[in-house]
Design an enzyme around this catalytic site. Structure first.
Site, PDB file in Angstrom:
ATOM      1  N   VAL A 158       0.740  -0.817  -0.072  1.00 36.17           N
ATOM      2  CA  VAL A 158       0.122  -0.387   0.435  1.00 36.17           C
ATOM      3  C   VAL A 158       0.840   1.114  -0.269  1.00 36.17           C
ATOM      4  CG1 VAL A 158      -1.825   1.473   0.786  1.00 36.17           C
ATOM      5  CG2 VAL A 158      -1.827  -1.206   0.926  1.00 36.17           C
TER       6      VAL A 158
ATOM      7  N   LYS B 188      12.789  -1.247  11.125  1.00 34.09           N
ATOM      8  CA  LYS B 188      12.186  -2.499  10.669  1.00 34.09           C
ATOM      9  C   LYS B 188      12.143  -3.042  11.697  1.00 34.09           C
ATOM     10  CE  LYS B 188      10.114  -4.345   6.492  1.00 34.09           C
ATOM     11  NZ  LYS B 188       8.875  -3.594   6.990  1.00 34.09           N
TER      12      LYS B 188
ATOM     13  N   THR C 109       9.898  -9.896   5.774  1.00 35.32           N
ATOM     14  CA  THR C 109      10.731 -11.320   5.220  1.00 35.32           C
ATOM     15  C   THR C 109      10.478 -11.065   4.124  1.00 35.32           C
ATOM     16  OG1 THR C 109       8.277 -11.118   5.242  1.00 35.32           O
ATOM     17  CG2 THR C 109       8.734 -12.112   7.160  1.00 35.32           C
TER      18      THR C 109
ATOM     19  N   LEU D 108     -15.406   9.775   1.254  1.00 37.28           N
ATOM     20  CA  LEU D 108     -14.215   9.726   2.291  1.00 37.28           C
ATOM     21  C   LEU D 108     -14.393  11.531   2.566  1.00 37.28           C
ATOM     22  CD1 LEU D 108     -11.595   7.499   0.994  1.00 37.28           C
ATOM     23  CD2 LEU D 108     -12.728   6.761   2.745  1.00 37.28           C
TER      24      LEU D 108
END
Length: 210
Positions: A22, A46, A50, A199
């Site tokens: 995203v 962080k 992965t 929104l």
């Protein structure tokens, strides 16, 4: 970005999202550059990455290098300080870690340690809010344990209304302070017509990653 930089001195911001892919890393890059231009020493963390290939966490390495270029103090650190848990399988931490135990207390101490090297620490989550770390512990729980404000990154694609509201309700349910920013990257040409009207009416003021 419409942010009062002074209120974040000595604090950490946890960058999360409605899902994977995203724009968390993009948002972290924007925030590091923004706070640096405001005259603050920036840091990056962080906790878990992965999909790591050849012991080189792609996102973590990229933004660690940026933080080092913006803040000389960060050159005293290593990639293992900044991305302590690295797993090869591109999956949720719960699956990717195998038998590894992710020590939450260690991560909390690491967050405080990294804050010693900067004025503001940008923390990047993995995936979305409900990505599992343990069977009963999710990314949203890590935000709560860190006791940080969350910056929620939401998409502009069709379906963003549902994704945004569900994620915001989850943050409210955990009593986590947050702001949200829309990343105009998918369906951005149709966003103004398809998603923005609701929104804007629902939230009144919208903030975008720019």
């Amino acid at each position: 970005m419409n942010i009062n930089s002074k209120q974040y001195i000595g604090k950490a911001i946890f960058v999360t999202a409605t899902n994977t892919d995203v724009g968390k890393t993009y948002a972290c890059e924007k925030l590091l550059n923004f706070f640096a231009k405001e005259g603050l020493k920036v840091g990056y963390f962080k906790p878990i990455e992965t999909g790591v290939i050849d012991n080189q966490p792609f996102d973590g390495t990229k933004l660690f290098s940026l933080a080092c270029s913006l803040n000389n103090n960060y050159n005293k650190l290593s990639i293992k300080d900044v991305v302590p848990y690295q797993f090869t399988l591109p999956a949720s931490p719960y699956v990717a870690k195998g038998n590894t135990i992710i020590d939450i207390d260690f991560l909390k101490k690491q967050k405080d340690y990294l804050l010693d090297f900067c004025d503001v620490l940008i923390i990047e989550g993995a995936g979305g809010l409900m990505v599992p770390i343990e069977i009963d512990f999710f990314m949203i729980d890590l935000i709560k344990e860190f006791n940080t404000k969350a910056f929620l990154i939401t998409p502009s694609k069709l379906g963003s209304i549902n994704d945004t509201i569900l994620s915001i309700e989850a943050l409210k349910n955990k009593d986590i302070e947050f702001e949200f920013f829309i990343n105009l990257y998918k369906d951005k040409d149709s966003f103004d017509k398809v998603s923005k009207p609701f929104l804007e009416d629902y939230f009144a003021n919208l903030k975008f990653l720019k």
